[in-house]
Motif scaffolding. Structure first.
Motif, short mmCIF file in Angstrom:
data_model
loop_
_atom_site.label_atom_id
_atom_site.label_comp_id
_atom_site.label_asym_id
_atom_site.label_seq_id
_atom_site.Cartn_x
_atom_site.Cartn_y
_atom_site.Cartn_z
N ILE A 61 -6.08 16.04 36.54
CA ILE A 61 -5.34 16.53 35.39
C ILE A 61 -5.36 18.06 35.43
N PHE A 62 -4.18 18.67 35.38
CA PHE A 62 -4.07 20.12 35.39
C PHE A 62 -3.42 20.56 34.08
N VAL A 63 -4.06 21.49 33.37
CA VAL A 63 -3.58 21.94 32.07
C VAL A 63 -3.33 23.44 32.14
N THR A 64 -2.13 23.87 31.73
CA THR A 64 -1.89 25.30 31.55
C THR A 64 -2.39 25.69 30.16
N ASP A 65 -3.32 26.63 30.16
CA ASP A 65 -4.02 27.02 28.93
C ASP A 65 -3.63 28.45 28.64
N GLY A 66 -2.73 28.63 27.74
CA GLY A 66 -1.47 29.23 27.92
C GLY A 66 -1.25 30.41 26.99
N TYR A 67 -1.23 30.16 25.68
CA TYR A 67 -0.91 31.24 24.74
C TYR A 67 -2.14 32.10 24.46
N GLY A 68 -3.28 31.48 24.20
CA GLY A 68 -4.48 32.25 23.90
C GLY A 68 -5.24 32.65 25.15
N ASN A 69 -5.34 31.73 26.10
CA ASN A 69 -5.95 32.02 27.40
C ASN A 69 -4.85 32.19 28.44
N SER A 70 -5.23 32.57 29.64
CA SER A 70 -4.26 32.78 30.72
C SER A 70 -4.80 32.15 31.99
N ARG A 71 -4.82 30.82 32.00
CA ARG A 71 -5.46 30.14 33.11
C ARG A 71 -4.90 28.74 33.27
N VAL A 72 -5.27 28.12 34.39
CA VAL A 72 -5.03 26.70 34.64
C VAL A 72 -6.40 26.03 34.71
N VAL A 73 -6.53 24.88 34.05
CA VAL A 73 -7.79 24.15 34.03
C VAL A 73 -7.59 22.81 34.71
N LYS A 74 -8.48 22.50 35.65
CA LYS A 74 -8.39 21.26 36.41
C LYS A 74 -9.52 20.31 36.00
N PHE A 75 -9.17 19.05 35.77
CA PHE A 75 -10.13 17.99 35.46
C PHE A 75 -9.95 16.86 36.47
N ASP A 76 -10.98 16.03 36.64
CA ASP A 76 -10.79 14.84 37.45
C ASP A 76 -10.07 13.78 36.62
N ARG A 77 -9.81 12.64 37.20
CA ARG A 77 -9.01 11.62 36.53
C ARG A 77 -9.68 11.07 35.28
N ASP A 78 -11.00 11.24 35.17
CA ASP A 78 -11.73 10.77 34.01
C ASP A 78 -11.91 11.84 32.94
N GLY A 79 -11.31 13.00 33.15
CA GLY A 79 -11.38 14.07 32.17
C GLY A 79 -12.58 14.97 32.30
N ASN A 80 -13.29 14.90 33.43
CA ASN A 80 -14.43 15.79 33.65
C ASN A 80 -13.94 17.11 34.23
N PHE A 81 -14.45 18.20 33.71
CA PHE A 81 -14.06 19.53 34.16
C PHE A 81 -14.39 19.72 35.63
N VAL A 82 -13.43 20.28 36.37
CA VAL A 82 -13.64 20.58 37.79
C VAL A 82 -13.69 22.09 38.00
N LYS A 83 -12.65 22.79 37.56
CA LYS A 83 -12.61 24.24 37.73
C LYS A 83 -11.46 24.81 36.91
N SER A 84 -11.43 26.13 36.81
CA SER A 84 -10.28 26.82 36.22
C SER A 84 -9.99 28.05 37.06
N TRP A 85 -8.76 28.53 36.98
CA TRP A 85 -8.42 29.78 37.66
C TRP A 85 -7.39 30.54 36.85
N GLY A 86 -7.41 31.86 37.05
CA GLY A 86 -6.44 32.72 36.39
C GLY A 86 -7.05 33.55 35.27
N SER A 87 -6.42 34.69 35.01
CA SER A 87 -6.78 35.57 33.90
C SER A 87 -5.53 36.36 33.53
N LYS A 88 -5.62 37.14 32.46
CA LYS A 88 -4.45 37.87 31.98
C LYS A 88 -4.09 39.00 32.95
#
Length: 308
Positions: free
Chosen positions: A158-185
């Motif tokens: 699962i990849f989420v653009t975390d978008g208006y307040g943050n400036s990153r992409v957040v990656k989770f595994d298929r069960d919703g466990n956090f894997v990593k994030s990348w990006g900054s403003k």
């Protein structure tokens, strides 16, 4: 004579700019054609006294049923293939509708910029996964700040653009466990100024619509930067067709673009306005299994269907 020529030239330029029923643009000295799509007026049949609010997202399931995600009293409204109303979902659960995607199992994934959550709903409308925490913003492994969109990797990631307040992409595994994030403003490669939309193609390339930087950035599944397209305008919404071409809604230019795998603009659709085939804040675009396009609009409170 020079003065008359100057005014004539200005009038020609102004007329060319505003008369955009048939859009003509130059890209590498080539003429970019208008996409040959026809709007289907009156396609969606709402019950009496029911209306869309600002329409943020639209998606189709495997049956061809159309789900419209909007900021009205009924956040999700389902229609059949013929545009006939079926039911509403998610009453009382949504603060401000933003992104809607449907996965391979026909789960509905909604991103809510007001409550800072991403929810997975099954076909009965029951919540089966929550990412983020209701009405709680942050930039941690478990919190978002106004997330905008969601996409899915080949293993169900699962990849989420975390978008208006943050400036990153957040990656989770298929069960919703956090894997990593990348990006900054910022505006350097791998940085974002409002990551607004995200899709993943069959080659596992991750396309992120970096809206305010007016570019599409392309990454691998681990967030490694590969390339960027800076000539496309402001990507508000993205979707990928069966042939691998990319469709992009630009809410500032109020048009839809079709791009090939190299980022070349194949054609454009739409112009600003309130009539059929025109857009005001085109927010998302979705390609149906028959090649039809569905474009949601914020300011016109509608979603339009186009047939090729």
């Amino acid at each position: 004579m020079k003065t008359n020529y100057f005014f004539l030239k200005c009038l020609i330029i102004l007329g060319f700019t505003t008369f955009s029923i048939r859009i003509i643009e130059a890209q590498n000295n080539n003429i970019i054609p208008v996409l040959e799509y026809t709007p289907v007026e009156g396609f969606f049949h709402l019950p009496p006294d029911m209306n869309f609010g600002e329409v943020a997202g639209v998606a189709l399931d495997h049956r061809g049923h159309i789900f419209v995600f909007n900021r009205g009293l009924h956040p999700i409204i389902e229609f059949n293939q013929d545009g006939q109303f079926i039911r509403t979902l998610a009453q009382g659960m949504v603060g401000s509708a933003h992104g809607l995607r449907i996965d391979d199992h026909d789960n509905l994934w909604i991103t809510d910029v007001a409550t800072h959550t991403v929810l997975r709903l099954n076909q009965e409308g029951h919540v089966t996964m929550v990412l983020g925490r209701m009405n709680t913003s942050g930039e941690t492994d478990a919190l978002f700040n106004q997330p905008t969109d969601v996409a899915f990797g080949p293993a169900g990631e699962i990849f989420v653009t975390d978008g208006y307040g943050n400036s990153r992409v957040v990656k989770f595994d298929r069960d919703g466990n956090f894997v990593k994030s990348w990006g900054s403003k910022g505006n350097a490669p791998g940085e974002f100024n409002l990551p607004h939309t995200i899709v993943i193609d069959k080659h596992n390339l991750v396309y992120v619509g970096d809206r305010e930087n007016q570019r599409i950035q392309i990454f691998d599944l681990n967030g490694n930067f590969l390339k960027e397209w800076k000539h496309v305008g402001a990507p508000w919404g993205l979707d990928i067709a069966k042939d691998g071409t990319l469709f992009m809604a630009d809410g500032y230019a109020n048009r839809v673009l079709q791009l090939n795998a190299d980022g070349k603009i194949i054609g454009t659709l739409g112009r600003p306005g309130k009539k059929a085939g025109q857009f005001l804040f085109a927010h998302s675009v979705t390609i149906g299994p028959d090649g039809a396009l569905y474009v949601s609009e914020i300011l016109n409170w509608r979603v339009q269907k186009f047939l090729p």
